[in-house]
Design an enzyme around this catalytic site. Structure first.
Site, short mmCIF file in Angstrom:
data_model
loop_
_atom_site.label_atom_id
_atom_site.label_comp_id
_atom_site.label_asym_id
_atom_site.label_seq_id
_atom_site.Cartn_x
_atom_site.Cartn_y
_atom_site.Cartn_z
N ASP A 145 0.85 -1.19 0.00
CA ASP A 145 0.00 0.00 0.00
C ASP A 145 0.88 1.24 0.00
O ASP A 145 1.98 1.22 0.57
CB ASP A 145 -0.91 0.02 1.23
CG ASP A 145 -1.96 -1.09 1.19
OD1 ASP A 145 -2.49 -1.36 0.10
OD2 ASP A 145 -2.24 -1.68 2.26
N ASP A 179 -7.05 -1.30 -4.75
CA ASP A 179 -8.16 -0.87 -3.89
C ASP A 179 -8.96 0.25 -4.56
O ASP A 179 -10.19 0.30 -4.47
CB ASP A 179 -7.63 -0.37 -2.54
CG ASP A 179 -6.84 -1.42 -1.79
OD1 ASP A 179 -7.18 -2.62 -1.92
OD2 ASP A 179 -5.89 -1.05 -1.09
#
EC number: 3.4.23.36
Length: 201
Positions: A145, A179
């Protein structure tokens, strides 16, 4: 362009953007390192998690394996849904939406399945791609991330119940391209819900 080609282009481009950005961050940043992109509200902040939102974990190694296998099954279902959507010549926005959701799911599966065996650790150093000393095992990789949008950070007023006087960051989630594709896809499905889920006559 046919709906089939639009779907293929959407999925391939979305996966490529997701993986290129993750590999770049993994091979140029140490874990926890960040750079400011715009003022203080958009940063690239490198973190890793075992695959669930906000780094939530359950069940240790068995839970991690279950999550990865569940995602693989879910991707199969999403792929079938996309194929059926193309067959019934649905609205282009619906095809793109499902394509983005599929690409997002695949993007995070790639991390979970393969990253543990192709990268070494990012702790205190920049990771090496195709390392001789990988940090994990097949199916036990960590999801990369990096997108961080802390739009406001400060101390909440004391008069607020429960959280008054505490330090607070809005928005404190750190996420990735995959995401983002899933979120955009879900928003598109919501906006085009009549085309996505037509009522039977």
């Amino acid at each position: 362009m046919s709906k089939k080609n639009i779907a293929i282009l959407t999925v391939v481009l979305a996966i490529l953007i997701d993986q290129i950005s993750k590999i770049y961050v993994k091979t140029h940043f140490r874990l926890g390192e960040e750079v400011v992109v715009f003022a203080d509200w958009f940063k690239i902040h490198f973190t890793e998690n075992n695959g669930m939102a906000w780094g939530f974990e359950f069940g240790g190694r068995a839970g991690k394996l279950f999550l990865t296998l569940f995602r693989i099954v879910a991707v199969t279902g999403i792929g079938y849904w996309l194929w059926q959507t193309i067959k019934r010549n649905a609205h282009t926005a619906v095809v793109v939406a499902i394509g983005l959701i599929l690409a997002g799911a695949v993007g995070n599966i790639i991390d979970s399945v393969f990253y543990g065996v192709i990268f070494d650790s990012s702790m205190h150093k920049v990771a090496t791609l195709f390392s001789d000393n990988p940090y994990g095992e097949l199916f036990y990789g960590k999801v990369v991330d990096m997108l961080y949008f802390p739009m406001w950070e400060g101390t909440l007023p004391n008069w607020l119940p429960i959280w008054g006087g505490q330090h607070f960051t809005f928005f404190n989630a750190i996420f990735n391209g995959a995401d983002s594709w899933i979120t955009i896809g879900v928003i598109l499905l919501f906006l085009f819900n009549k085309q996505a889920f037509p009522k039977e006559d």
